[in-house]
Design a protein around this motif. Structure first.
Motif, PDB file in Angstrom:
ATOM      1  N   GLY A  46       0.803  -1.220   0.000  1.00  0.00           N
ATOM      2  CA  GLY A  46       0.000   0.000   0.000  1.00  0.00           C
ATOM      3  C   GLY A  46       0.831   1.263   0.000  1.00  0.00           C
ATOM      4  O   GLY A  46       0.505   2.218   0.691  1.00  0.00           O
ATOM      5  N   VAL A  49      -0.798   5.736  -3.873  1.00  0.00           N
ATOM      6  CA  VAL A  49      -2.170   6.244  -3.933  1.00  0.00           C
ATOM      7  C   VAL A  49      -2.336   6.846  -5.314  1.00  0.00           C
ATOM      8  O   VAL A  49      -1.522   7.674  -5.739  1.00  0.00           O
ATOM      9  N   ALA A  58       0.939   8.989  -5.820  1.00  0.00           N
ATOM     10  CA  ALA A  58       1.668   9.529  -4.672  1.00  0.00           C
ATOM     11  C   ALA A  58       2.253   8.356  -3.912  1.00  0.00           C
ATOM     12  O   ALA A  58       1.561   7.373  -3.658  1.00  0.00           O
ATOM     13  N   TRP A  60       4.501   6.685  -0.605  1.00  0.00           N
ATOM     14  CA  TRP A  60       5.034   6.807   0.752  1.00  0.00           C
ATOM     15  C   TRP A  60       5.923   5.599   0.969  1.00  0.00           C
ATOM     16  O   TRP A  60       5.455   4.514   1.310  1.00  0.00           O
ATOM     17  N   ARG A  63       6.449   2.706   3.962  1.00  0.00           N
ATOM     18  CA  ARG A  63       5.781   1.422   4.070  1.00  0.00           C
ATOM     19  C   ARG A  63       6.385   0.372   3.148  1.00  0.00           C
ATOM     20  O   ARG A  63       5.962  -0.772   3.166  1.00  0.00           O
ATOM     21  N   TYR A  93       6.812  10.447   8.528  1.00  0.00           N
ATOM     22  CA  TYR A  93       6.324  11.213   7.373  1.00  0.00           C
ATOM     23  C   TYR A  93       7.415  12.156   6.868  1.00  0.00           C
ATOM     24  O   TYR A  93       7.144  13.249   6.399  1.00  0.00           O
ATOM     25  N   ILE A  98       8.502  10.524   1.026  1.00  0.00           N
ATOM     26  CA  ILE A  98       7.273  10.895   0.321  1.00  0.00           C
ATOM     27  C   ILE A  98       7.598  11.493  -1.034  1.00  0.00           C
ATOM     28  O   ILE A  98       8.404  12.430  -1.142  1.00  0.00           O
ATOM     29  N   LEU A 100       5.604  13.288  -4.234  1.00  0.00           N
ATOM     30  CA  LEU A 100       4.358  13.916  -4.637  1.00  0.00           C
ATOM     31  C   LEU A 100       3.485  14.272  -3.422  1.00  0.00           C
ATOM     32  O   LEU A 100       2.614  13.525  -3.003  1.00  0.00           O
ATOM     33  N   PRO A 102       0.639  16.900  -1.690  1.00  0.00           N
ATOM     34  CA  PRO A 102      -0.545  17.554  -2.270  1.00  0.00           C
ATOM     35  C   PRO A 102      -0.208  18.854  -2.988  1.00  0.00           C
ATOM     36  O   PRO A 102      -0.809  19.181  -4.011  1.00  0.00           O
TER      37      PRO A 102
ATOM     38  N   ASN B 161      -6.860   0.943   9.229  1.00  0.00           N
ATOM     39  CA  ASN B 161      -5.796   1.205   8.277  1.00  0.00           C
ATOM     40  C   ASN B 161      -4.974   2.374   8.805  1.00  0.00           C
ATOM     41  O   ASN B 161      -5.525   3.392   9.190  1.00  0.00           O
ATOM     42  N   ALA B 162      -3.663   2.196   8.841  1.00  0.00           N
ATOM     43  CA  ALA B 162      -2.805   3.240   9.404  1.00  0.00           C
ATOM     44  C   ALA B 162      -2.805   4.510   8.556  1.00  0.00           C
ATOM     45  O   ALA B 162      -2.426   5.568   9.036  1.00  0.00           O
ATOM     46  N   GLY B 163      -3.228   4.431   7.296  1.00  0.00           N
ATOM     47  CA  GLY B 163      -3.395   5.631   6.506  1.00  0.00           C
ATOM     48  C   GLY B 163      -2.158   6.027   5.719  1.00  0.00           C
ATOM     49  O   GLY B 163      -1.032   5.815   6.144  1.00  0.00           O
ATOM     50  N   HIS B 164      -2.385   6.610   4.571  1.00  0.00           N
ATOM     51  CA  HIS B 164      -1.318   7.078   3.696  1.00  0.00           C
ATOM     52  C   HIS B 164      -1.168   8.582   3.917  1.00  0.00           C
ATOM     53  O   HIS B 164      -2.167   9.281   4.016  1.00  0.00           O
ATOM     54  N   PRO B 165       0.079   9.081   4.036  1.00  0.00           N
ATOM     55  CA  PRO B 165       0.243  10.503   4.350  1.00  0.00           C
ATOM     56  C   PRO B 165      -0.421  11.427   3.333  1.00  0.00           C
ATOM     57  O   PRO B 165      -0.901  12.498   3.717  1.00  0.00           O
ATOM     58  N   TYR B 166      -0.487  11.045   2.069  1.00  0.00           N
ATOM     59  CA  TYR B 166      -1.127  11.926   1.082  1.00  0.00           C
ATOM     60  C   TYR B 166      -2.585  12.145   1.440  1.00  0.00           C
ATOM     61  O   TYR B 166      -3.086  13.264   1.465  1.00  0.00           O
ATOM     62  N   LEU B 167      -3.275  11.041   1.769  1.00  0.00           N
ATOM     63  CA  LEU B 167      -4.699  11.149   2.091  1.00  0.00           C
ATOM     64  C   LEU B 167      -4.896  11.833   3.436  1.00  0.00           C
ATOM     65  O   LEU B 167      -5.843  12.598   3.615  1.00  0.00           O
ATOM     66  N   LEU B 168      -3.971  11.577   4.395  1.00  0.00           N
ATOM     67  CA  LEU B 168      -4.092  12.208   5.712  1.00  0.00           C
ATOM     68  C   LEU B 168      -3.975  13.717   5.583  1.00  0.00           C
ATOM     69  O   LEU B 168      -4.750  14.474   6.156  1.00  0.00           O
ATOM     70  N   ARG B 169      -2.997  14.186   4.799  1.00  0.00           N
ATOM     71  CA  ARG B 169      -2.773  15.634   4.668  1.00  0.00           C
ATOM     72  C   ARG B 169      -3.934  16.306   3.970  1.00  0.00           C
ATOM     73  O   ARG B 169      -4.328  17.406   4.292  1.00  0.00           O
ATOM     74  N   ARG B 170      -4.471  15.613   2.987  1.00  0.00           N
ATOM     75  CA  ARG B 170      -5.574  16.228   2.248  1.00  0.00           C
ATOM     76  C   ARG B 170      -6.800  16.325   3.138  1.00  0.00           C
ATOM     77  O   ARG B 170      -7.583  17.240   3.039  1.00  0.00           O
TER      78      ARG B 170
END
Lengths: 124, 173
Positions: A46, A49, A58, A60, A63, A93, A98, A100, A102, B161-170
């Motif tokens: 995962g 994205v 995008a 990360w 992981r 983070y 990372i 890309l 936002p 789900n621990a989450g992806h930083p792109y989605l978290l920031r948005r």
């Protein structure tokens, strides 16, 4: 007892050299990416994205499990494995994990729209 | 007559209601598949023990197949000279009455797999000497079976789900 120790004093010397084809941190080339979503399908961890409005992904790599499947499946070679392996960090983070953000995605979107406009003008 | 064919003939004679089949994979390894109704499940296990005392119980697999639950056991028989008979025994139980007889007095290790099947998919093994949970934590809710694909499976709000930083920031930042 009278031999030299067979150890590598790491911070004082270079680390043990990596072999050829070593799987280090992923390097992502945004310009080469065509947004085919193959890496999203194949990634077991995962990392990716998909961003449908700019047709990029995008990443990360915090992981990432370094399985190289995304590199093998990428049709344009936008994803590559580097030799980098000293990836310790205080922040999960961190910017180096990372690709890309936002803000960068917004900029790409703006550029793509400008290109579209220019093309539309040309065709007129 | 090979070992497999002899065994299949014997099963067909002893259990006319069983569905027996020999399958061969691309490397030439033969496997015997037996579908047995649950009424003769226990009798079949006893028959296996009598057929070969050293019958090796490898693994039991529970699977949700829609209206019913499959319980498959993989055995290895007659393995003095390799390869032995690789046997898969499949039993199907309906979901509204998921009861199977316990066979841990015939194959002692089966109790561990039965305990797993009880907590993971909700098959009830009659007369099992130990019905405690094996893998699930003690504070896991009752009546939820993780391997079920229907409404008794894991509900959406239990999936984290621990989450992806792109989605978290948005979303937040």
């Amino acid at each position: 007892m009278f031999k030299k120790p067979a150890t590598n004093l790491f911070p004082k010397t270079e680390p043990v050299p990596v072999p050829e084809g070593f799987r280090g941190k992923i390097v992502y080339n945004v310009d080469k990416c065509v947004g085919c979503r193959m890496c999203v399908t194949v990634c077991p961890a995962g990392v990716f994205v998909y961003l449908p409005e700019i047709r990029k992904v995008a990443l990360w790599t915090g992981r990432c499990v370094f399985c190289k499947q995304c590199v093998d499946v990428c049709p344009t070679g936008a994803l590559q494995m580097s030799d980098e392996f000293l990836l310790a960090s205080y922040d999960k983070y961190d910017d180096k994990f990372i690709y890309l953000t936002p803000e960068e995605a917004e900029e790409i979107k703006r550029k793509q729209e400008e290109l579209k406009k220019a093309k539309a003008k040309k065709s007129q | 007559m090979s070992k497999e064919e002899y065994f299949v003939e014997l099963v067909k004679k002893t259990f006319p209601n069983a569905d027996v089949e020999i399958k061969e994979n691309k490397w030439g390894r033969k496997r015997v598949w037996v579908k047995i109704p649950r009424e003769s499940f226990r009798a079949f296990m006893k028959f296996l023990k009598e057929f070969d005392e050293d019958t090796h119980y490898s693994i039991a697999i529970e699977e949700d197949i829609g209206d019913s639950i499959d319980f498959t056991i993989h055995f290895l028989l007659k393995f003095e000279d390799a390869p032995g008979i690789s046997l898969l025994v499949k039993t199907t139980v309906p979901k509204d009455d998921p009861v199977l007889p316990d066979i841990s007095d015939i194959f002692p290790i089966s109790l561990q797999f039965e305990r797993e099947a009880m907590e993971m998919i909700g098959i009830d093994f009659e007369n099992a000497p130990d019905k405690r949970r094996l893998f699930l934590p003690d504070d896991f809710p009752e009546g939820i079976y993780p391997l079920r694909l229907d409404e008794k499976g894991i509900p959406e709000e239990m999936v984290k789900n621990a989450g992806h930083p792109y989605l978290l920031r948005r979303g937040g930042k």
